[in-house]
Design an enzyme around this catalytic site. Structure first.
Site, PDB file in Angstrom:
ATOM      1  CG  MET B   1      -1.377  -0.732  -1.665  1.00  0.00           C
ATOM      2  SD  MET B   1      -0.551  -0.984  -3.241  1.00  0.00           S
ATOM      3  CE  MET B   1      -0.648  -2.719  -3.244  1.00  0.00           C
ATOM      4  N   PRO B   2      -3.798  -1.111   0.840  1.00  0.00           N
ATOM      5  CG  PRO B   2      -5.807   0.211   0.294  1.00  0.00           C
ATOM      6  CD  PRO B   2      -5.451  -1.021   0.774  1.00  0.00           C
ATOM      7  CE1 TYR B   3       1.657  -0.488   3.811  1.00  0.00           C
ATOM      8  CE2 TYR B   3       1.163   0.279   1.654  1.00  0.00           C
ATOM      9  CZ  TYR B   3       1.719  -0.689   2.374  1.00  0.00           C
ATOM     10  OH  TYR B   3       2.328  -1.710   2.050  1.00  0.00           O
ATOM     11  CB  VAL B  40      -0.717  -1.315   6.894  1.00  0.00           C
ATOM     12  CG1 VAL B  40       0.149  -0.824   7.848  1.00  0.00           C
ATOM     13  CG2 VAL B  40      -0.208  -2.423   6.247  1.00  0.00           C
TER      14      VAL B  40
ATOM     15  CE  LYS C   7       1.867   6.744   2.306  1.00  0.00           C
ATOM     16  NZ  LYS C   7       2.702   7.748   1.420  1.00  0.00           N
TER      17      LYS C   7
END
Lengths: 61, 61, 61, 61, 61, 61
Positions: B1-3, B40, C7
């Site tokens: 996280m974050p993606y 990621v 995200k």
């Protein structure tokens, strides 16, 4: 409904994808009380040079 | 996280994708205070006949 | 183009989101040679009870 | 803006994709009062072995 | 199938969303020869501080 | 990896979401031979006026 998307590194066999769709559908149906016939699963293959963690492409690891 | 997902027109080199993953990871880590090892990045290639603006496919421009 | 989606767990400030959009745009522009004015960034907030790793919701950790 | 993604089973012709982008852009523009030149459409092809309904891959039906 | 996702700035009325779903479904059905009853449309609202172009959040413009 | 996204109509309880994440993770781990600790699940709630089938919003049915 529900709609499930599974993003995987490429390379799984059709047999694995078949089992994945079947068992994920059952898990979703059971846990959120949705009829299996309404559940949709999408599989997305990721090439190793299109995926990075911690700043490094997976294909470089 | 974050993606992070980056959707690009197809045709970039592996060298460009490698730099993209590295520098986007650093930018995200720095600005939202997340450790780089948790970040990621997914890259998605778009073919020119799968992308349209103003009603016209990019491959027709 | 390119289109970037980030995200994040909810809770970042507008100041962090402003910096995120600015620096991610610069990183993408520099590495894949795209003009900054064409780059689009979407931010998606994830509630802690909508995100799980290893079978456990983040809100339960 | 708006951004539209259309996920289709693979196999449509370029002529169909061209018409799809044109007519979806017009429908969005008309109904949400957005100028057509700002509307973006992405097409995503789904292979038949990457899509399942009711627990069964489409390629097995 | 097909599955359509429309990402919009927040603020459209239910009447606009109703018309959007109806007319996009018709446009997709007509152009790729899919029965309307199989077409699914998802609408995603974007807050103005979650969307940036050219490095600047829309809420700062 | 893998990354799983489950799009649901809003209204499920935290207890259902907890079970969903647990059982989907187990199903994915078992079928594609991935360690559970690497599997990520995202849940996305869909409001009833943001989802349409056959040209009609779910909230109008």
């Amino acid at each position: 409904m529900p709609y499930v998307t599974v993003k995987l590194l490429e390379g799984r066999t059709d047999e694995q994808k078949r089992a994945l769709v079947k068992e994920v559908t059952e898990a979703v149906s059971r846990t959120v009380d949705a009829p299996a016939e309404n559940i949709v699963v999408f599989i997305e293959d990721m090439p190793k040079n299109h995926y990075g963690v911690a700043g490094t492409l997976f294909s470089d690891k």
